[in-house]
Enzyme design. Structure first.
Site, mmCIF file in Angstrom:
data_model
loop_
_atom_site.group_PDB
_atom_site.id
_atom_site.type_symbol
_atom_site.label_atom_id
_atom_site.label_comp_id
_atom_site.label_asym_id
_atom_site.label_seq_id
_atom_site.Cartn_x
_atom_site.Cartn_y
_atom_site.Cartn_z
ATOM 1 N N CYS A 1 24.742 20.275 -10.549
ATOM 2 C CA CYS A 1 25.518 19.389 -9.729
ATOM 3 C C CYS A 1 24.927 18.142 -9.357
ATOM 4 C CB CYS A 1 25.777 20.148 -8.394
ATOM 5 S SG CYS A 1 26.834 19.420 -6.957
ATOM 6 N N CYS B 1 25.397 16.835 -5.552
ATOM 7 C CA CYS B 1 24.463 17.748 -4.589
ATOM 8 C C CYS B 1 22.907 17.308 -4.929
ATOM 9 C CB CYS B 1 24.701 19.384 -5.015
ATOM 10 S SG CYS B 1 25.973 19.673 -5.342
ATOM 11 N N ASP B 2 22.604 17.010 -6.048
ATOM 12 C CA ASP B 2 21.106 16.672 -6.080
ATOM 13 C C ASP B 2 20.494 15.501 -6.862
ATOM 14 O OD1 ASP B 2 20.877 19.682 -5.426
ATOM 15 O OD2 ASP B 2 21.146 20.471 -7.225
#
Ligand SMILES: Cc1cc2nc3c(=O)[nH]c(=O)nc-3n(C[C@H](O)[C@H](O)[C@H](O)COP(=O)(O)OP(=O)(O)OC[C@H]3O[C@@H](n4cnc5c(N)ncnc54)[C@H](O)[C@@H]3O)c2cc1C
Length: 323
Positions: free
Chosen positions: A143, A146-147
């Site tokens: 992701c 997200c990251d």
């Protein structure tokens, strides 16, 4: 990523459809034309089995040849003409058991609907790379949103070859100091403009690569071992992160967390009206693992599910055709 919405976040749609392939787009045409407020969530523009299909010439009424993505656009525009709303967002979790069902997307949004059609296709990976599980959360990610920020000013590799992978690469390259886009096949299965955009950002494209191993130690990912399939030459990329967006042929159902009945092969089980084991939750297309995977069959499944949603929401005694 499209974050602006033309409806309020607490709006309850009549039906939310997960997937904008032939099953989802055809379902949306019928639910929207039938007067149901319709939301369609999808991961990326040229995504799914039809999205990566270079040429299609057997879809009835469309003589072509045209690309799968061009056909998808026609289907989606048709549904939009009747008011269906298409919103980009990867569904990562669902709450399906109550009357109002909730869908959660990777970018933190929540959507509500009284009925849901799962039309997310069958493009998930079946096998893992060496080192993938060991370094998951310690440099390996699925992701970008997200990251990616964890890799600010650090080098990363992105493994993938479709429009969804390019979209994630685009986002990740805003943070990382260097991005290698590692592609197992000999070309990227996405519209040229999407590829040009990431190349313009300085992403280094590496085609025709066998991924041998994700390398690392206690501290996390340290590199990615590759072999060039043309020259047979081996190479290790020195990277701190590896983002994986590869596809396969397993049904895309992770976000359901086994809430609906499935076979051992993760194929969703439906009755003759396309309803799953949860009332108000329907499924259509390749996610059912029908033995003939064709766009027209997925589209027909989507229509059956849409008409069943109409029966369910309007408490009809039987499914009625749309004229
Ligand atoms: C290489 C190839 C060539 C093909 N050629 C032909 C052909 O010539 N003729 C033909 O009739 N058929 C062809 N097919 C088969 C056909 O493309 C599929 O049967 C059909 O696309 C299935 O439709 P679907 O809507 O079920 O799934 P897909 O088309 O796979 O669509 C799935 C949708 O779900 C979305 N999605 C997935 N996960 C999520 C999530 N978590 N959150 C939100 N959205 C999600 C995706 O973004 C996508 O919009 C081909 C398939 C492939 C792979």
């Amino acid at each position: 990523m499209e974050l602006t919405l033309d409806f309020t976040s607490d709006e309850v749609f009549d039906v939310a459809i997960i997937g904008a392939g032939p099953a989802g787009a055809s379902a949306a045409l019928y639910t929207a034309r039938g007067g149901l407020s319709t939301l369609v969530l999808y991961r990326a523009e040229a995504d799914g089995a039809l999205g990566v299909t270079q040429q299609i010439e057997n879809y009835p009424g469309i003589r072509g040849p045209l690309s799968g993505y061009e056909l998808l656009k026609l289907m989606r525009d048709h549904a939009k003409d009747f008011g269906a709303k298409f919103v980009r967002g990867k569904v990562i979790a669902t709450e399906l058991n109550s009357d109002v069902k909730k869908l959660y997307t990777q970018d933190g949004r929540e959507f509500k609907a009284r009925a849901v059609i799962i039309a997310s296709g069958a493009m998930e990976r079946t096998s893992k790379l060496i080192g993938e599980e060991e370094f998951l959360g310690r440099g390996v990610s699925y992701c970008g949103i997200c990251d990616a920020a964890f890799f600010k000013d650090r080098p990363v590799a992105v493994i993938g070859e479709d429009d969804y992978a390019l979209e994630e690469t685009h986002f990740i390259s805003r943070f990382a100091s260097k991005v290698y886009l590692v592609v197992p096949s000999s070309k990227v299965k996405a519209p040229k403009e999407a590829l040009d955009e990431v190349l313009h950002q300085g992403v280094e494209l590496m085609l025709h690569q066998r991924i041998l191993k994700i390398e690392g130690d206690q501290g996390g990912v340290k590199g990615l071992s590759l072999q060039d399939l043309k020259t047979k030459e081996k190479r290790e990329l020195s990277v701190d992160g590896v983002f994986i967006f590869m596809g396969g042929n397993k049904p895309s159902v992770d976000f359901l967390m086994n809430q609906v009945e499935m076979t051992n092969e993760h194929c969703i089980v439906v009755n003759e009206e396309m309803m799953t084991s949860i009332p108000g939750v329907f499924a259509a297309g390749d996610v059912l693992c029908t033995n003939i995977k064709q766009a027209v069959i997925a589209a027909a499944d989507g229509v059956k599910a849409a008409l069943a949603v109409d029966k369910y929401l309007n408490k009809k005694s039987k499914i009625t055709s749309q004229w």
